[in-house]
Design an enzyme around this catalytic site. Sequence first.
Site, PDB file in Angstrom:
ATOM      1  N   ASP A  62       0.868  -1.173   0.000  1.00 13.60           N
ATOM      2  CA  ASP A  62       0.000   0.000   0.000  1.00 13.60           C
ATOM      3  C   ASP A  62       0.903   1.220   0.000  1.00 13.60           C
ATOM      4  OD1 ASP A  62      -1.666   2.124   0.494  1.00 13.60           O
ATOM      5  OD2 ASP A  62      -2.522   1.315   2.344  1.00 13.60           O
ATOM      6  N   ASN A  89       2.361   5.224 -11.671  1.00 14.86           N
ATOM      7  CA  ASN A  89       1.124   4.977 -12.408  1.00 14.86           C
ATOM      8  C   ASN A  89      -0.079   4.731 -11.504  1.00 14.86           C
ATOM      9  OD1 ASN A  89      -0.575   3.906 -14.779  1.00 14.86           O
ATOM     10  ND2 ASN A  89      -0.429   2.110 -13.444  1.00 14.86           N
ATOM     11  N   TYR A 154      -9.874  14.834  -7.908  1.00 19.31           N
ATOM     12  CA  TYR A 154      -9.074  14.057  -8.860  1.00 19.31           C
ATOM     13  C   TYR A 154      -8.285  14.999  -9.770  1.00 19.31           C
ATOM     14  CZ  TYR A 154      -7.968  10.649 -12.522  1.00 19.31           C
ATOM     15  OH  TYR A 154      -7.318   9.844 -13.425  1.00 19.31           O
ATOM     16  N   ALA A 156      -7.340  18.018  -9.145  1.00 24.30           N
ATOM     17  CA  ALA A 156      -6.285  18.660  -8.356  1.00 24.30           C
ATOM     18  C   ALA A 156      -5.075  17.751  -8.212  1.00 24.30           C
ATOM     19  CB  ALA A 156      -6.832  19.036  -6.981  1.00 24.30           C
ATOM     20  N   LYS A 158      -4.183  15.181 -10.175  1.00 19.92           N
ATOM     21  CA  LYS A 158      -3.531  14.867 -11.436  1.00 19.92           C
ATOM     22  C   LYS A 158      -2.798  16.089 -12.012  1.00 19.92           C
ATOM     23  CE  LYS A 158      -4.251  10.500 -11.861  1.00 19.92           C
ATOM     24  NZ  LYS A 158      -3.085   9.575 -11.880  1.00 19.92           N
TER      25      LYS A 158
END
Length: 268
Positions: A62, A89, A154, A156, A158
């Site tokens: 994790d 990724n 999301y 923000a 990326k």
Amino acid sequence: MDLRNRSIVITGAGSGIGRALALQLAGQPARLTLVGRRAGPLEEVAALVRERGGRAHVVAADLTAPGAPREVADSARDAFGGLDVLVNNAGNVRAGRLESLQEREVLAQIALNLTAPILLTRAALPLLRAAGDGLVVNVSSGIGLVALPFYATYAATKAGVAHFGDALRRELAGEGVRVLNVYPGATSTPMMESSRAGAEHGFEYESAEDVAAAAIVGIGEDQLRVVRGGQTRRRMVELDRDDPAAVDALLAARKDALEEAVTEHSTV
């Protein structure tokens, strides 16, 4: 960069773009450290990598857990003697109106999409420098270039990981470590299975294999950015830069339909 026999860490390697990258890199051949939460899918990918001539080492972790980034970097070093390429990724998503999201859903996206790649890159930098020709690949998103409603957190994260990559590239100039940012559009992966957004909402899908192939070309050609989506994406990026109000109007016209299509989109 010549990818033959490189030691490469790929996070989120059990499915989607990460899996596609691993399988395409296997034939270089490459020495791959495959990272993800679940050992089962990683072992399946590792078996396929070995069948294709590559070497594979599995790390079930994790990445948001304390100490995990350091453990991943150390494990890659111990397995393959060093590290040439880090591919950040792994990611997650929770769409919907911001006020409807639970606090844990907001924090989970920030932790995996932004904090984890920063800390993993930090842990890997000594190894990448030692390689003499190291590379960090950050998988951002088209939403990191043109933000969409109902993807506020999301978007923000990326945009954040992409700007992290740009800043780090400039920080490391002349020091033997480069950075490539990849911006996939809508991609047919398990991450998108809970979304009902389609072409009518502006989501035109391509395969994970095509995204992975484009990323590998970008690595081979020492590109700084790989932007998917063709001319449509380029025009939208340009319009968002030059006339953001026009993008606001375009998205407002499809806002209700988009909300209905993505409100259950979640991997958190």
